[in-house]
Design a protein around this motif. Structure first.
Motif, PDB file in Angstrom:
ATOM      1  N   GLU A 177      42.189  35.466  45.121  1.00  0.00           N
ATOM      2  CA  GLU A 177      42.260  34.390  44.129  1.00  0.00           C
ATOM      3  C   GLU A 177      41.144  34.533  43.099  1.00  0.00           C
ATOM      4  N   VAL A 178      39.948  34.921  43.541  1.00  0.00           N
ATOM      5  CA  VAL A 178      38.849  35.159  42.597  1.00  0.00           C
ATOM      6  C   VAL A 178      39.210  36.276  41.637  1.00  0.00           C
ATOM      7  N   ARG A 179      39.818  37.334  42.158  1.00  0.00           N
ATOM      8  CA  ARG A 179      40.220  38.460  41.315  1.00  0.00           C
ATOM      9  C   ARG A 179      41.254  38.032  40.273  1.00  0.00           C
TER      10      ARG A 179
ATOM     11  N   GLN B  59      41.643  34.985  39.019  1.00  0.00           N
ATOM     12  CA  GLN B  59      40.997  34.124  38.033  1.00  0.00           C
ATOM     13  C   GLN B  59      40.219  34.950  37.008  1.00  0.00           C
ATOM     14  N   GLU B  60      39.542  35.991  37.479  1.00  0.00           N
ATOM     15  CA  GLU B  60      38.813  36.862  36.557  1.00  0.00           C
ATOM     16  C   GLU B  60      39.773  37.576  35.616  1.00  0.00           C
ATOM     17  N   ALA B  61      40.918  37.994  36.108  1.00  0.00           N
ATOM     18  CA  ALA B  61      41.913  38.660  35.284  1.00  0.00           C
ATOM     19  C   ALA B  61      42.457  37.722  34.208  1.00  0.00           C
ATOM     20  N   ARG B  62      42.666  36.443  34.596  1.00  0.00           N
ATOM     21  CA  ARG B  62      43.172  35.476  33.630  1.00  0.00           C
ATOM     22  C   ARG B  62      42.135  35.220  32.529  1.00  0.00           C
ATOM     23  N   ARG B  63      40.846  35.161  32.900  1.00  0.00           N
ATOM     24  CA  ARG B  63      39.804  34.941  31.890  1.00  0.00           C
ATOM     25  C   ARG B  63      39.725  36.116  30.917  1.00  0.00           C
ATOM     26  N   GLN B  64      39.914  37.316  31.425  1.00  0.00           N
ATOM     27  CA  GLN B  64      39.858  38.485  30.551  1.00  0.00           C
ATOM     28  C   GLN B  64      41.051  38.538  29.597  1.00  0.00           C
ATOM     29  N   ASP B  65      42.184  37.965  30.020  1.00  0.00           N
ATOM     30  CA  ASP B  65      43.366  37.966  29.166  1.00  0.00           C
ATOM     31  C   ASP B  65      43.285  36.932  28.060  1.00  0.00           C
ATOM     32  N   GLN B  66      42.426  35.917  28.242  1.00  0.00           N
ATOM     33  CA  GLN B  66      42.334  34.839  27.245  1.00  0.00           C
ATOM     34  C   GLN B  66      41.548  35.278  26.014  1.00  0.00           C
TER      35      GLN B  66
END
Length: 249
Positions: A238-240, A242-249
């Motif tokens: 789940e942490v991974r 969330q980090e992926a979603r932040r990088q996509d924003q």
């Protein structure tokens, strides 16, 4: 004593595989096979075991696929471990492959010069495995006793190599394959080291091991399939994400 199905048949068979019960495992497996026979096992409680559980029992009995292995790989008389002889490269696959879900397996080695652990797609022709190591045909964590405790990540698409913490003979190497996210996680003696590979192919992927490109030896390589996924894995996943979603924003 044969347990009832609700007593945890898979846990019981894992106990049968322990070092001090190894000699009795084949006899017990034969009893289970006979108990599932349509006529001989008519009144057996094992008739109630579902097919998925039974497949996991069989996989725990014969984890290595000797029909898909390099010519320099031999099975030890105890049926639990294989040796990879030096002088040429050799890769061996597990009997089980994965296309979806999260799966974990454990590898131990008694002695080695270089050992590679990871996953690969099975070649259509086993002859392709002749003089091939895992880093050439799949995704490998490669560790040598000469590397000073450092492991190297090799893959068939990768030109450079990243490094991770290495392992030594006797340590428990646990790999967690997430086919939904196409990630291979690496644990050592119960502690998460990190994600070894991401963006894996859709599969099916097989657990596999080999010696290294240096054509060295490995002795007593043992594989246990379908072990429990570590309790912290899903939190890390789940942490991974969330980090992926932040990088996509």
């Amino acid at each position: 004593k044969m347990p009832q199905p609700d007593e945890g048949i898979e846990s019981w068979y894992r106990q049968m595989r322990s070092e001090n019960r190894k000699d009795h495992f084949q006899q017990n497996l034969l009893c289970v096979l006979l108990s599932r026979h349509s006529r001989l096992g008519e009144n057996s409680p094992f008739r109630n075991i579902n097919d998925d559980s039974f497949r996991r029992i069989i996989a725990s009995y014969q984890a290595w696929d000797l029909t898909n292995a390099g010519v320099n790989i031999t099975c030890n008389p105890n049926c639990w471990t294989v040796d990879i002889l030096g002088g040429s490269r050799g890769t061996i696959f597990a009997t089980t492959c994965f296309s979806s879900g999260v799966h974990a397996w454990e590898i131990r080695v008694a002695d080695m010069r270089t050992l590679c652990v990871g996953v690969a797609e099975k070649p259509s022709n086993p002859r392709i495995l002749a003089d091939k190591w895992l880093g050439e045909i799949g995704y490998a964590i490669s560790v040598s006793t000469c590397s000073g405790g450092t492991g190297f990540l090799w893959s068939k698409e990768q030109l450079g190599t990243a490094t991770v913490r290495g392992f030594a003979p006797g340590q428990r190497v646990l790999l967690v394959l997430d086919m939904d996210d196409r990630v291979l996680d690496y644990y050592l003696d119960g502690v998460r080291v990190g994600a070894a590979f991401t963006k894996l192919p859709p599969g099916p992927l097989y657990p596999a091991v080999s010696n290294g490109f240096d054509k060295s030896f490995c002795r007593g390589v043992r594989l246990e399939l379908e072990v429990p996924v570590p309790s912290d894995y899903y939190r890390q996943r789940e942490v991974r994400k969330q980090e992926a979603r932040r990088q996509d924003q």
